[in-house]
Write an enzyme that holds these catalytic residues in place. Structure first.
Site, PDB file in Angstrom:
ATOM      1  N   CYS A   2     -22.025  -6.412 -24.620  1.00 38.44           N
ATOM      2  CA  CYS A   2     -23.394  -6.774 -24.273  1.00 38.44           C
ATOM      3  C   CYS A   2     -23.668  -8.245 -24.600  1.00 38.44           C
ATOM      4  CB  CYS A   2     -24.366  -5.916 -25.061  1.00 38.44           C
ATOM      5  SG  CYS A   2     -24.030  -4.172 -24.902  1.00 38.44           S
ATOM      6  N   ARG A  27     -20.902 -10.377 -19.528  1.00 41.83           N
ATOM      7  CA  ARG A  27     -20.508  -9.553 -20.681  1.00 41.83           C
ATOM      8  C   ARG A  27     -20.857  -8.074 -20.492  1.00 41.83           C
ATOM      9  NH1 ARG A  27     -19.660 -12.665 -25.326  1.00 41.83           N
ATOM     10  NH2 ARG A  27     -19.980 -10.769 -26.508  1.00 41.83           N
ATOM     11  N   TRP A  74     -23.540  -3.306 -21.566  1.00 40.92           N
ATOM     12  CA  TRP A  74     -22.366  -2.517 -21.161  1.00 40.92           C
ATOM     13  C   TRP A  74     -22.435  -1.265 -22.017  1.00 40.92           C
ATOM     14  CZ3 TRP A  74     -17.915  -0.427 -23.368  1.00 40.92           C
ATOM     15  CH2 TRP A  74     -16.902  -0.063 -22.476  1.00 40.92           C
ATOM     16  N   ASN A  98     -25.417  -5.691 -29.771  1.00 35.75           N
ATOM     17  CA  ASN A  98     -24.083  -5.692 -29.188  1.00 35.75           C
ATOM     18  C   ASN A  98     -23.150  -5.058 -30.215  1.00 35.75           C
ATOM     19  OD1 ASN A  98     -21.679  -6.321 -27.846  1.00 35.75           O
ATOM     20  ND2 ASN A  98     -21.595  -8.386 -28.731  1.00 35.75           N
ATOM     21  N   GLY A  99     -22.278  -4.149 -29.768  1.00 30.56           N
ATOM     22  CA  GLY A  99     -21.331  -3.534 -30.711  1.00 30.56           C
ATOM     23  C   GLY A  99     -21.661  -2.071 -30.921  1.00 30.56           C
ATOM     24  N   GLU A 479       0.795  -7.854 -14.789  1.00 28.45           N
ATOM     25  CA  GLU A 479      -0.455  -8.608 -14.644  1.00 28.45           C
ATOM     26  C   GLU A 479      -0.964  -8.524 -13.199  1.00 28.45           C
ATOM     27  OE1 GLU A 479      -2.719  -9.807 -16.307  1.00 28.45           O
ATOM     28  OE2 GLU A 479      -3.628 -11.501 -15.274  1.00 28.45           O
ATOM     29  N   LYS A 483      -4.556  -6.973 -12.199  1.00 30.62           N
ATOM     30  CA  LYS A 483      -5.552  -7.734 -11.440  1.00 30.62           C
ATOM     31  C   LYS A 483      -5.971  -6.960 -10.202  1.00 30.62           C
ATOM     32  CE  LYS A 483      -6.571 -10.149 -13.739  1.00 30.62           C
ATOM     33  NZ  LYS A 483      -6.116 -10.756 -14.979  1.00 30.62           N
ATOM     34  N   GLU A 486      -8.165  -3.822 -11.193  1.00 34.99           N
ATOM     35  CA  GLU A 486      -9.514  -4.070 -11.722  1.00 34.99           C
ATOM     36  C   GLU A 486     -10.437  -4.680 -10.678  1.00 34.99           C
ATOM     37  OE1 GLU A 486      -9.783  -6.439 -15.314  1.00 34.99           O
ATOM     38  OE2 GLU A 486      -8.339  -7.884 -14.608  1.00 34.99           O
ATOM     39  N   HIS A 502      14.534   5.333 -12.220  1.00 32.61           N
ATOM     40  CA  HIS A 502      14.411   6.389 -13.228  1.00 32.61           C
ATOM     41  C   HIS A 502      13.127   7.195 -13.047  1.00 32.61           C
ATOM     42  CE1 HIS A 502      17.925   4.871 -15.277  1.00 32.61           C
ATOM     43  NE2 HIS A 502      17.419   3.653 -15.177  1.00 32.61           N
ATOM     44  N   LYS A 602     -16.630  -8.455 -19.885  1.00 28.02           N
ATOM     45  CA  LYS A 602     -15.715  -9.549 -20.212  1.00 28.02           C
ATOM     46  C   LYS A 602     -15.155  -9.461 -21.636  1.00 28.02           C
ATOM     47  CE  LYS A 602     -13.728 -13.477 -19.237  1.00 28.02           C
ATOM     48  NZ  LYS A 602     -12.537 -13.366 -18.366  1.00 28.02           N
TER      49      LYS A 602
HETATM   50  O1  M6R Z   1     -10.834 -11.794 -24.579  1.00 33.77           O
HETATM   51  P1  M6R Z   1      -9.491 -11.164 -24.641  1.00 33.77           P
HETATM   52  O2  M6R Z   1      -8.401 -12.030 -24.121  1.00 33.77           O
HETATM   53  O3  M6R Z   1      -9.157 -10.615 -26.006  1.00 33.77           O
HETATM   54  O4  M6R Z   1      -9.581  -9.911 -23.663  1.00 33.77           O
HETATM   55  C1  M6R Z   1      -8.510  -9.028 -23.527  1.00 33.77           C
HETATM   56  C2  M6R Z   1      -8.696  -8.117 -22.348  1.00 33.77           C
HETATM   57  O5  M6R Z   1      -9.870  -7.366 -22.483  1.00 33.77           O
HETATM   58  C3  M6R Z   1      -8.741  -8.875 -21.009  1.00 33.77           C
HETATM   59  O6  M6R Z   1      -7.614  -9.659 -20.829  1.00 33.77           O
HETATM   60  C4  M6R Z   1      -8.862  -7.876 -19.839  1.00 33.77           C
HETATM   61  O7  M6R Z   1      -7.689  -7.132 -19.713  1.00 33.77           O
HETATM   62  C5  M6R Z   1      -9.194  -8.603 -18.533  1.00 33.77           C
HETATM   63  N1  M6R Z   1     -10.166  -7.828 -17.805  1.00 33.77           N
HETATM   64  C6  M6R Z   1      -8.030  -8.783 -17.648  1.00 33.77           C
HETATM   65  O8  M6R Z   1      -8.343  -9.396 -16.456  1.00 33.77           O
END
Ligand code: M6R
Length: 607
Positions: A2, A27, A74, A98-99, A479, A483, A486, A502, A602
């Site tokens: 948040c 966020r 969030w 937040n948290g 990665e 990407k 998501e 396998h 984020k």
């Molecule tokens: O802020 P951070 O690098 O610690 O975040 C880690 C992950 O939450 C972040 O990389 C997440 O996987 C992204 N959505 C990837 O695009």
């Protein structure tokens, strides 16, 4: 997760609160709200969904007031709805948070037994009711906050506004970030310096367990009942940094910033004249290190995976990597005097911070690679290796990842030099290859039309997509798959090419595109075999290789792209840009919400 903001001043605050929330929306974006004090009474507007819904609500029902708080959410406790949107309020206090309050149920039971009625499903309401209970026992807001801090468990940041008290706002933090902004006759408190950037560059970062009382002219910080001094710092972030420029999305802008920010990061870590890596002074000697532990989450974890190849190859240093959320609970034995590197763009990810706490308990020296030098993770570390990516707003990490890789490769080279496993000539060769990166990334971006074509013609209609890679291209495959899923919500998985036979090979048919990440390196022939295995089963092959690789295999692929030639050691950095473009254009073709994909946020500040 948040985003929170509070402002106390002399002019109407609602437009300023909404402006700050726009900068915090990345966020969390499932609901939003603001509250102000009007003639001593708390009034609030909240709306489910994106911030635009709150803005519409405010147009219909404006909110005046010169003191106020705001939130973009969030959801953790309670589904996204207006009822659960913050500010959460009683008639005495309004809270943005937040948290997670881990002992919220215990508090709720206790407060319910006092006859208090809860109106939301949030953990936050336990804090609002707890403060209200103290206030009703004639405590001052200051006394109530000080006492509440002793009762709350978990990682959180919160801001509170009290009815009848136009003269104060309060903030508190433990685990999650919170910063105070100093204005002229106006004070601010918010999640980070980025949120405060349009208002002021004079920022005080709060420490864990701090709580703060703000008036319109200053602030006082406490730990328990003791006043503490926290320095005022100049934030380098400007309000202007937040725009999308001419790009349709923050993500595209951030992809396009990579030549520049990779260049900036290189400038910090490399001396181009002598082709020498120069990392900041370390609180240990690489020759004394017997094992390196690396941890992070999501994309940051994939940076650890790539770096493992580099440290092992260049510095002959054993490296253990694990996702942070698993690492701490496994309680692995770590050698005394070992080094633990945490990688985190935001520097706020709670799983990563907690993994560091565990590593610290095992007497590890803590290094962090982060994009936010004032973050909790940076401050918890013995030394920080900064990435110079600038603020990353798109939820999907792009430029943060490539700059993390630049930093980690520089550190691996420095370690190799110190340990005598890397010759001077090798260091120069690698430095040269790194110096070429911004130009090679630019060339890759110039081919965006080719990536777009593959995205539109081959990927966008798929239900499942596989990514294959070997060696340090394996994490790039992971990665690429992350990407794609998501952003476009297409199911995608990355595999080490050799693992496919396998099990995953059972998935191959002519409806499953298989993206093969295959620079011409020492194991190109091995991935070429895996390529043939997919082809023999009718899989739709998308080949990402260089001109030599495309010359060898391109004719057998459904489609291929020649990525610019680059030294295999730095290839993961360049091929990452290629998989970013594929994911971006696939999502664009599907019309998904690229900067704010569903269910994501984020900075993940909850476990
Ligand atoms: O802020 P951070 O690098 O610690 O975040 C880690 C992950 O939450 C972040 O990389 C997440 O996987 C992204 N959505 C990837 O695009």
């Amino acid at each position: 997760m948040c985003g929170i903001i509070g402002i106390i001043g002399n002019a109407p605050v609602t437009p300023l609160l909404v402006d700050a929330l726009k900068r915090l929306e990345y966020r969390g974006y499932d609901s939003a709200g603001v509250a102000t004090l009007i003639n001593g009474h708390i009034d609030r507007r909240r709306a489910e969904g994106k911030l635009v819904n709150l803005e519409a609500r405010l147009r219909a029902e404006p909110l005046s007031g010169t003191i106020g708080i705001g939130h973009t959410r969030w959801a953790t406790h309670g589904k996204p709805s207006e009822r659960n949107a913050h500010p959460i309020a009683t008639d005495r206090v309004a809270i943005v948070h937040n948290g997670i309050i881990e002992n919220f149920q215990e508090l709720k039971d206790e407060l319910a037994a006092e006859g208090r009625r809860f109106e939301s499903d949030t953990d936050t309401e336990a804090v609002a009711q707890l403060l209200t209970s103290y206030l009703e026992r004639q405590m001052t807001p200051e006394a109530a906050m000080g006492k509440a801090m002793g009762r709350l468990r978990g990682a959180f940041a919160l801001v509170a506004m009290f009815s009848g008290r136009h003269d104060i706002l309060m903030g508190a933090r433990r685990g999650s970030s919170l910063a105070v902004g100093h204005g002229d006759g106006e004070m601010y408190v918010g999640t980070d310096a980025l949120a405060l950037a349009p208002f002021t560059s004079r920022v005080t970062y709060l420490e864990d367990d701090d709580w703060v009382v703000l008036s319109s002219s200053g602030c006082t910080v406490y730990q328990g009942e003791t006043k503490v001094e926290r320095p005022e710092k100049k934030s380098g972030l400007s309000g202007a940094l937040i725009g999308k420029g001419n790009h349709q999305h923050f993500m595209l802008k951030e992809i396009y910033e990579q030549p520049a920010v990779v260049g900036d990061t290189l400038q910090y870590y490399l001396d181009p004249a002598t082709r020498t890596v120069r990392t900041p002074a370390m609180p240990f000697d690489w020759t004394d290190v017997s094992r390196l532990t690396m941890t992070g989450c999501g994309t940051a974890f994939y940076a650890c995976m790539v770096a493992k190849y580099w440290f092992e190859k260049l510095a002959r240093l054993p490296v253990e990597i694990e996702v942070a959320s698993e690492f701490r609970y496994r309680e692995p034995p770590l050698p005394e005097g070992g080094v633990c590197i945490a990688v985190s763009q935001s520097g706020e990810t709670i799983d990563t911070l907690e993994a560091m706490r565990y590593a610290k308990s095992q007497k590890q020296i803590l290094l962090s690679v982060t994009n936010v030098p004032e973050s909790a993770i940076a401050r918890f570390s013995h030394a920080v290796l900064p990435t110079l990516a600038g603020p990353e707003i798109g939820v999907a990490s792009t430029k943060a990842f490539t700059t993390q890789l630049v930093v980690l490769l520089s550190a691996a080279i420095a370690a190799g030099r110190a340990r005598g496993t890397l010759s001077r000539a090798e260091e120069e060769r690698l430095a040269l290859a790194m110096i070429e990166l911004p130009a090679r990334i630019n060339e890759t971006l110039n081919m965006e039309g080719d990536y777009r074509r593959i995205a539109e013609n081959t990927l966008a209609a798929a239900r499942d997509v596989l990514y294959l890679g070997r060696g340090s291209s394996f994490p790039v495959a992971l990665e690429g798959a992350l990407k794609l899923k998501e952003l476009s919500y297409i199911h995608a998985e990355g595999y080490a090419g050799g693992e496919m036979k396998h099990g995953p090979i059972a998935l191959i048919d002519d409806a499953v595109p298989v993206v093969v990440v295959a620079p011409s390196d020492s194991i190109f022939d091995k991935i070429a075999s895996n390529f043939e295995q997919v082809r023999a089963r009718g899989g739709k092959l998308v080949l990402l290789s260089d001109a030599r690789g495309v010359a060898k295999l391109g004719a057998k692929a459904e489609t291929s792209i020649a990525v610019p030639d680059i030294d295999p050691v730095v290839a993961p950095i360049l091929y990452t840009v290629a998989v970013q473009l594929l994911a971006y254009y696939t999502a664009l073709a599907k019309g998904t919400d690229i900067d704010q994909p569903r269910n994501l946020a984020k900075s993940v500040t909850v476990e």
